[in-house]
Design a protein around this motif. Structure first.
Motif, PDB file in Angstrom:
ATOM      1  N   VAL A  24      28.255  34.324  -8.715  1.00  0.00           N
ATOM      2  CA  VAL A  24      27.565  33.029  -8.641  1.00  0.00           C
ATOM      3  C   VAL A  24      27.651  32.328  -9.989  1.00  0.00           C
ATOM      4  O   VAL A  24      27.963  31.133 -10.078  1.00  0.00           O
ATOM      5  N   ALA A  25      27.362  33.069 -11.071  1.00  0.00           N
ATOM      6  CA  ALA A  25      27.427  32.481 -12.411  1.00  0.00           C
ATOM      7  C   ALA A  25      28.838  31.996 -12.717  1.00  0.00           C
ATOM      8  O   ALA A  25      29.020  30.903 -13.289  1.00  0.00           O
ATOM      9  N   GLN A  26      29.844  32.766 -12.312  1.00  0.00           N
ATOM     10  CA  GLN A  26      31.230  32.375 -12.551  1.00  0.00           C
ATOM     11  C   GLN A  26      31.583  31.105 -11.776  1.00  0.00           C
ATOM     12  O   GLN A  26      32.321  30.250 -12.267  1.00  0.00           O
ATOM     13  N   SER A  27      31.064  30.990 -10.554  1.00  0.00           N
ATOM     14  CA  SER A  27      31.343  29.804  -9.740  1.00  0.00           C
ATOM     15  C   SER A  27      30.657  28.564 -10.312  1.00  0.00           C
ATOM     16  O   SER A  27      31.271  27.504 -10.444  1.00  0.00           O
ATOM     17  N   GLY A 123      31.332  34.933  -1.752  1.00  0.00           N
ATOM     18  CA  GLY A 123      31.368  36.100  -0.881  1.00  0.00           C
ATOM     19  C   GLY A 123      32.769  36.629  -0.668  1.00  0.00           C
ATOM     20  O   GLY A 123      33.015  37.836  -0.735  1.00  0.00           O
ATOM     21  N   LYS A 124      33.716  35.726  -0.410  1.00  0.00           N
ATOM     22  CA  LYS A 124      35.112  36.135  -0.230  1.00  0.00           C
ATOM     23  C   LYS A 124      35.646  36.790  -1.500  1.00  0.00           C
ATOM     24  O   LYS A 124      36.291  37.842  -1.452  1.00  0.00           O
ATOM     25  N   ALA A 125      35.379  36.154  -2.636  1.00  0.00           N
ATOM     26  CA  ALA A 125      35.873  36.686  -3.912  1.00  0.00           C
ATOM     27  C   ALA A 125      35.344  38.088  -4.160  1.00  0.00           C
ATOM     28  O   ALA A 125      36.066  38.975  -4.618  1.00  0.00           O
ATOM     29  N   ALA A 276      28.925  43.466  -1.418  1.00  0.00           N
ATOM     30  CA  ALA A 276      27.767  43.124  -0.590  1.00  0.00           C
ATOM     31  C   ALA A 276      26.781  42.263  -1.369  1.00  0.00           C
ATOM     32  O   ALA A 276      26.231  41.283  -0.842  1.00  0.00           O
ATOM     33  N   PHE A 277      26.557  42.601  -2.639  1.00  0.00           N
ATOM     34  CA  PHE A 277      25.647  41.815  -3.467  1.00  0.00           C
ATOM     35  C   PHE A 277      26.181  40.387  -3.683  1.00  0.00           C
ATOM     36  O   PHE A 277      25.405  39.425  -3.720  1.00  0.00           O
ATOM     37  N   SER A 278      27.503  40.249  -3.830  1.00  0.00           N
ATOM     38  CA  SER A 278      28.080  38.911  -4.024  1.00  0.00           C
ATOM     39  C   SER A 278      27.906  38.050  -2.780  1.00  0.00           C
ATOM     40  O   SER A 278      27.625  36.854  -2.868  1.00  0.00           O
ATOM     41  N   LEU A 279      28.063  38.663  -1.604  1.00  0.00           N
ATOM     42  CA  LEU A 279      27.881  37.933  -0.347  1.00  0.00           C
ATOM     43  C   LEU A 279      26.445  37.450  -0.210  1.00  0.00           C
ATOM     44  O   LEU A 279      26.191  36.290   0.142  1.00  0.00           O
ATOM     45  N   ILE A 284      22.213  33.254  -0.614  1.00  0.00           N
ATOM     46  CA  ILE A 284      20.851  32.902  -1.028  1.00  0.00           C
ATOM     47  C   ILE A 284      20.840  31.802  -2.084  1.00  0.00           C
ATOM     48  O   ILE A 284      20.058  30.849  -2.009  1.00  0.00           O
ATOM     49  N   ILE A 285      21.713  31.907  -3.085  1.00  0.00           N
ATOM     50  CA  ILE A 285      21.660  30.981  -4.225  1.00  0.00           C
ATOM     51  C   ILE A 285      22.502  29.727  -4.002  1.00  0.00           C
ATOM     52  O   ILE A 285      22.049  28.608  -4.273  1.00  0.00           O
ATOM     53  N   LEU A 286      23.733  29.895  -3.503  1.00  0.00           N
ATOM     54  CA  LEU A 286      24.640  28.754  -3.357  1.00  0.00           C
ATOM     55  C   LEU A 286      24.732  28.234  -1.921  1.00  0.00           C
ATOM     56  O   LEU A 286      25.410  27.232  -1.670  1.00  0.00           O
ATOM     57  N   HIS A 287      24.064  28.912  -0.997  1.00  0.00           N
ATOM     58  CA  HIS A 287      24.084  28.512   0.421  1.00  0.00           C
ATOM     59  C   HIS A 287      25.505  28.438   0.972  1.00  0.00           C
ATOM     60  O   HIS A 287      25.854  27.538   1.733  1.00  0.00           O
ATOM     61  N   GLN A 288      26.321  29.406   0.584  1.00  0.00           N
ATOM     62  CA  GLN A 288      27.688  29.503   1.098  1.00  0.00           C
ATOM     63  C   GLN A 288      27.688  30.439   2.306  1.00  0.00           C
ATOM     64  O   GLN A 288      27.357  31.617   2.193  1.00  0.00           O
TER      65      GLN A 288
END
Length: 318
Positions: A24-27, A123-125, A276-279, A284-288
C-alpha cells in the motif's frame, strides 16, 4: 518447538504483515515520486536507521559475551587470539561480499516490483511476488537439486491461478503483472543468497550494507530519468517512512536474523503470508477490489504456495 524457533517464527509472521501492508505504501508513494526515487530513498532510510541501532546491538552482544566469559576462568591463549583475528578478517570480507550481492539482487527485484505496482493492484502484486515460494525449488534444478512431484503440482496450480488472476480478455498479461512476475524470479535469487550468507555473518550489518548498495544502484536511474526533488520526497514522507523504517530496516532485518534459527520450509511459508496481508490491506485501505475470477486465482496460488511447503517424508531405516 523451542523458544528460539518460536521467536523466529513470530518474527517472520510480523515480517510478512509489514511487507504485505508495504505494498500500500509503495502504491501511494507513486503519487508523489518515481519508482526509482522511491526505492532509493526508502533504502537509504532503512540503512541509516540500522546504523543507529548497530551500536546498541553491539553493546548488548558485548554484555552477553562478558557474561559467558565470566563463567569461564581459563584465559585465551595467544594462538586463540591470532585465530580469532584471522577469522574476523575473513568474516568481514564475507559480510561485505554478502551485503553487496544481496543489495544488487534487492535493487533489481524491488525496481521491477515498484514499476509494476504503477500498473497493477496491490493485491495482485502481493500474490504474484509470493510466487518466489514456488520458484525457489524449481531453481534448485540448476544446482543439481531434485524437485519433488509435489513441487511440480504446485507450479501447475500457480500457473492456473496466475492465469485467472492476471489474464486479460485479450488473453495477454498486463504490463504491471509481467514486471511483478519478473520481480518474483529476482526475489527467488535474493532469498537463496540470503540463505547462504545469513548463517555466516552479522545479519543486521549485512542488511545495512545491502540497503546502502540498493539505494545507490536505484539512485542512478532515479537521477537520470526522474529528476527527483526535495519537495516531492518530503510530500511522500509517510509512505517513504513506512517503506524505509518498517519494510526495509525492520522487515528485511527480521528476515535475515530469523532465518538463522528456523526451518527454511517454515520460513518460506510464513513469509508467503505477505500475499494475503497485501490483499487485505489493498481492500481495507485503498478499496481495491478483485473480481470473483481473480479471487479464485488468488486462492489457487495460495494453495500452491501452501502445498509446496509440505515437508518430504523421511524414509525409515529397516
Amino acid at each position: 518447538m523451542n523458544s528460539k524457533k518460536m521467536q523466529s517464527n513470530l518474527m517472520l509472521l510480523l515480517t510478512a504483515f509489514i511487507w504485505g501492508v508495504a505494498f500500500v505504501a509503495q502504491s501511494v508513494g507513486m503519487d508523489y515520486v518515481g519508482p526509482f526515487t522511491f526505492n532509493s530513498v526508502r533504502n537509504f532510510i532503512g540503512a541509516f536507521v540500522l546504523l543507529l541501532f548497530i551500536p546498541l546491538l553491539d553493546k548488548v552482544n558485548r554484555q552477553s559475551a562478558a557474561t559467558v566469559n565470566a563463567s569461564n576462568s581459563d584465559a585465551a591463549s595467544a594462538t586463540d587470539i591470532a585465530s580469532t583475528s584471522s577469522s574476523s578478517v575473513s568474516d568481514k570480507k564475507t559480510l561485505i561480499i554478502g551485503g553487496i550481492v544481496c543489495g544488487i539482487l534487492l535493487a533489481i527485484a524491488s525496481s521491477f516490483q515498484q514499476v509494476g505496482i504503477v500498473y497493477t493492484t496491490v493485491g495482485k502484486a502481493g500474490f504474484i511476488t509470493a510466487m518466489y515460494i514456488v520458484i525457489v525449488p524449481i531453481l534448485g534444478l540448476f544446482v543439481g537439486k531434485k524437485v519433488r512431484l509435489i513441487a511440480w503440482i504446485s507450479v501447475g496450480l500457480s500457473v492456473i491461478g496466475l492465469y485467472l488472476l492476471c489474464m486479460t480478455e485479450s488473453l495477454s498479461l498486463g504490463k504491471g503483472d509481467i514486471l511483478v512476475l519478473i520481480c518474483a524470479f529476482c526475489f527467488s535469487f535474493h532469498i537463496m543468497v540470503v540463505d547462504y550468507f545469513s548463517p555466516k555473518v552479522d545479519g543486521v550489518r549485512m542488511s545495512c550494507i545491502q540497503f546502502f548498495t540498493c539505494g545507490i544502484i536505484c539512485g542512478i536511474p532515479a537521477m537520470l530519468t526522474e529528476s527527483p526533488n526535495l519537495h516531492a520526497i518530503l510530500t511522500a514522507w509517510q509512505p517513504l517512512l513506512y517503506a524505509g523504517v518498517l519494510s526495509c530496516a525492520i522487515g528485511y532485518t527480521l528476515q535475515i536474523v530469523a532465518q538463522k534459527n528456523t526451518d527454511p520450509v517454515i520460513a518460506s511459508l510464513l513469509m508467503s503470508l505477505e500475499s494475503a496481508f497485501s490483499l487485505l490491506a489493498g481492500w481495507i485501505i485503498l478499496h481495491q477490489y478483485l473480481s470473483p475470477k481473480e479471487l479464485f486465482g488468488c486462492l489457487l496460488m495460495f494453495a500452491a504456495i501452501m502445498l509446496s511447503q509440505i515437508p518430504e517424508k523421511k524414509s525409515v531405516a529397516a
